[in-house]
Design a protein around this motif. Structure first.
Motif, PDB file in Angstrom:
ATOM      1  N   TYR A   1      -7.654  42.721  11.701  1.00  0.00           N
ATOM      2  CA  TYR A   1      -7.061  41.611  10.977  1.00  0.00           C
ATOM      3  C   TYR A   1      -5.581  41.583  11.350  1.00  0.00           C
ATOM      4  O   TYR A   1      -5.035  42.554  11.862  1.00  0.00           O
ATOM      5  CB  TYR A   1      -7.206  41.808   9.462  1.00  0.00           C
TER       6      TYR A   1
ATOM      7  N   ASN B   1      -9.768  47.687  10.186  1.00  0.00           N
ATOM      8  CA  ASN B   1     -10.611  47.670   8.993  1.00  0.00           C
ATOM      9  C   ASN B   1     -11.966  48.288   9.311  1.00  0.00           C
ATOM     10  O   ASN B   1     -12.494  48.087  10.411  1.00  0.00           O
ATOM     11  CB  ASN B   1     -10.782  46.227   8.516  1.00  0.00           C
TER      12      ASN B   1
ATOM     13  N   ARG C   1      -3.389  37.398   5.350  1.00  0.00           N
ATOM     14  CA  ARG C   1      -4.083  38.220   6.335  1.00  0.00           C
ATOM     15  C   ARG C   1      -5.340  37.479   6.802  1.00  0.00           C
ATOM     16  O   ARG C   1      -6.074  36.892   6.000  1.00  0.00           O
ATOM     17  CB  ARG C   1      -4.461  39.573   5.721  1.00  0.00           C
ATOM     18  N   GLU C   2      -5.572  37.501   8.104  1.00  0.00           N
ATOM     19  CA  GLU C   2      -6.707  36.786   8.662  1.00  0.00           C
ATOM     20  C   GLU C   2      -7.496  37.674   9.609  1.00  0.00           C
ATOM     21  O   GLU C   2      -6.936  38.581  10.251  1.00  0.00           O
ATOM     22  CB  GLU C   2      -6.244  35.531   9.425  1.00  0.00           C
ATOM     23  N   LEU C   3      -8.790  37.379   9.704  1.00  0.00           N
ATOM     24  CA  LEU C   3      -9.643  38.110  10.630  1.00  0.00           C
ATOM     25  C   LEU C   3      -9.304  37.724  12.065  1.00  0.00           C
ATOM     26  O   LEU C   3      -9.167  36.542  12.382  1.00  0.00           O
ATOM     27  CB  LEU C   3     -11.115  37.800  10.353  1.00  0.00           C
TER      28      LEU C   3
END
Length: 121
Positions: free
Chosen positions: A37, A96, A45-47
């Motif tokens: 991310y 992650n 927060r972005e994938l």
């Protein structure tokens, strides 16, 4: 205790490349999913990309064709090869993992501490 440790961030010029690495350590029974991310200043927060234990991958539209995620299950590690970097890729990148510490435990979510990627001329 489980730790995710990232490495490989840094400063690169537009069009350049970087390779991020993340290794999970500690008491780990199985890892179902690992991903990357990112969070830019003032943004959520972005994938970026993810990979499941079977090997299937998914990517954010903004990085398709430029970034490649891969995994080494024997090392509990995940990598992100980033090519043709753009200024807008500048962010803190977080590793992650969804994993079980023991066979009888539920799957839990773990995060690394983040590594800075700066794309600038």
């Amino acid at each position: 205790q489980v730790q995710l440790v990232e490495s490989g961030g840094g400063l690169v010029q537009p069009g350049g490349s970087l390779r991020l690495s993340c290794a999970a350590s500690g008491s780990i029974f199985s890892i179902n999913y690992m991903g990357w991310y990112r969070q830019a200043p003032g943004k959520e927060r972005e994938l970026v990309a993810g990979i499941v234990s079977g090997g299937s991958t998914n990517y954010a539209d903004s990085v398709k064709g430029r970034f490649t995620i891969s995994r080494d299950s024997a090392k509990n590690a995940v990598y992100l090869e980033m090519n043709s970097l753009k200024i807008e890729d500048t962010a803190v990148y977080y590793c992650n993992a969804l994993l079980k510490r023991r066979s009888y435990e539920v799957t839990s979510n773990y995060w690394g501490q983040g590594t800075q990627v700066t794309v600038s001329s």
